[in-house]
Design a protein around this motif. Sequence first.
Motif, PDB file in Angstrom:
ATOM      1  N   PHE A  37       0.837  -1.208   0.000  1.00 38.68           N
ATOM      2  CA  PHE A  37       0.000   0.000   0.000  1.00 38.68           C
ATOM      3  C   PHE A  37       0.867   1.251   0.000  1.00 38.68           C
ATOM      4  CE2 PHE A  37      -3.702  -2.359   1.992  1.00 38.68           C
ATOM      5  CZ  PHE A  37      -4.545  -2.176   0.908  1.00 38.68           C
ATOM      6  N   GLU A  38       1.860   1.271   0.893  1.00 34.11           N
ATOM      7  CA  GLU A  38       2.736   2.439   0.996  1.00 34.11           C
ATOM      8  C   GLU A  38       3.473   2.714  -0.306  1.00 34.11           C
ATOM      9  OE1 GLU A  38       5.275   1.741   4.347  1.00 34.11           O
ATOM     10  OE2 GLU A  38       3.637   1.925   5.776  1.00 34.11           O
ATOM     11  N   ALA A  39       3.754   1.672  -1.057  1.00 35.00           N
ATOM     12  CA  ALA A  39       4.456   1.820  -2.333  1.00 35.00           C
ATOM     13  C   ALA A  39       3.504   2.196  -3.473  1.00 35.00           C
ATOM     14  CB  ALA A  39       5.203   0.531  -2.675  1.00 35.00           C
ATOM     15  N   GLY A  40       2.205   2.259  -3.179  1.00 42.29           N
ATOM     16  CA  GLY A  40       1.240   2.608  -4.209  1.00 42.29           C
ATOM     17  C   GLY A  40       0.874   1.459  -5.123  1.00 42.29           C
ATOM     18  N   LEU A  41       1.084   0.243  -4.654  1.00 38.63           N
ATOM     19  CA  LEU A  41       0.826  -0.956  -5.455  1.00 38.63           C
ATOM     20  C   LEU A  41      -0.469  -1.616  -4.982  1.00 38.63           C
ATOM     21  CD1 LEU A  41       4.501  -2.258  -5.457  1.00 38.63           C
ATOM     22  CD2 LEU A  41       3.321  -1.023  -7.287  1.00 38.63           C
ATOM     23  N   GLY A  42      -1.582  -0.990  -5.317  1.00 41.98           N
ATOM     24  CA  GLY A  42      -2.878  -1.438  -4.834  1.00 41.98           C
ATOM     25  C   GLY A  42      -3.265  -2.840  -5.280  1.00 41.98           C
ATOM     26  N   ASP A  43      -3.017  -3.162  -6.552  1.00 42.78           N
ATOM     27  CA  ASP A  43      -3.370  -4.504  -7.039  1.00 42.78           C
ATOM     28  C   ASP A  43      -2.555  -5.581  -6.335  1.00 42.78           C
ATOM     29  OD1 ASP A  43      -5.292  -3.518  -8.781  1.00 42.78           O
ATOM     30  OD2 ASP A  43      -3.922  -3.459 -10.494  1.00 42.78           O
ATOM     31  N   ALA A  44      -1.272  -5.329  -6.163  1.00 51.41           N
ATOM     32  CA  ALA A  44      -0.415  -6.295  -5.464  1.00 51.41           C
ATOM     33  C   ALA A  44      -0.825  -6.418  -3.993  1.00 51.41           C
ATOM     34  CB  ALA A  44       1.050  -5.886  -5.579  1.00 51.41           C
TER      35      ALA A  44
END
Length: 127
Positions: free
Chosen positions: A53-60
């Motif tokens: 989430f913090e990395a902006g990787l919502g799908d992952a």
Amino acid sequence: MERMRAPQYFILALLMPALAAAQTSQTLSRLHREVAADPSDVDLRVKLTLSLFEAGLGDAAREEALASVATDDKSDRAWVMLAAAYQCDSFARPFQGNWDPVESERAIRRTLELTPNQPLGRLNLAA
């Protein structure tokens, strides 16, 4: 003298996002290795989901949250993370784009079935 210092701070300000990205990348790599070594550890999976989430990787993050629930479907932490994942879009932005309110509510309700006084579950359902 003050004017000579300004470029140094400017350069540092330009480097900060790159340094933060490198640290995030290292954290994600470490957590992926730890989860691969012990895939049944729900706490590690929750930490990985938060880092995604913090990395902006919502799908992952959503995929990892689904894996957390599959690992232990009695873990309220895993269900809270899944609810959060459904509340975010592909870029981990809350309540935008392709977020899924129906699945989010289902995950929140499952959280509250497992732990009726779970504060995040109750707060999310009230919203």
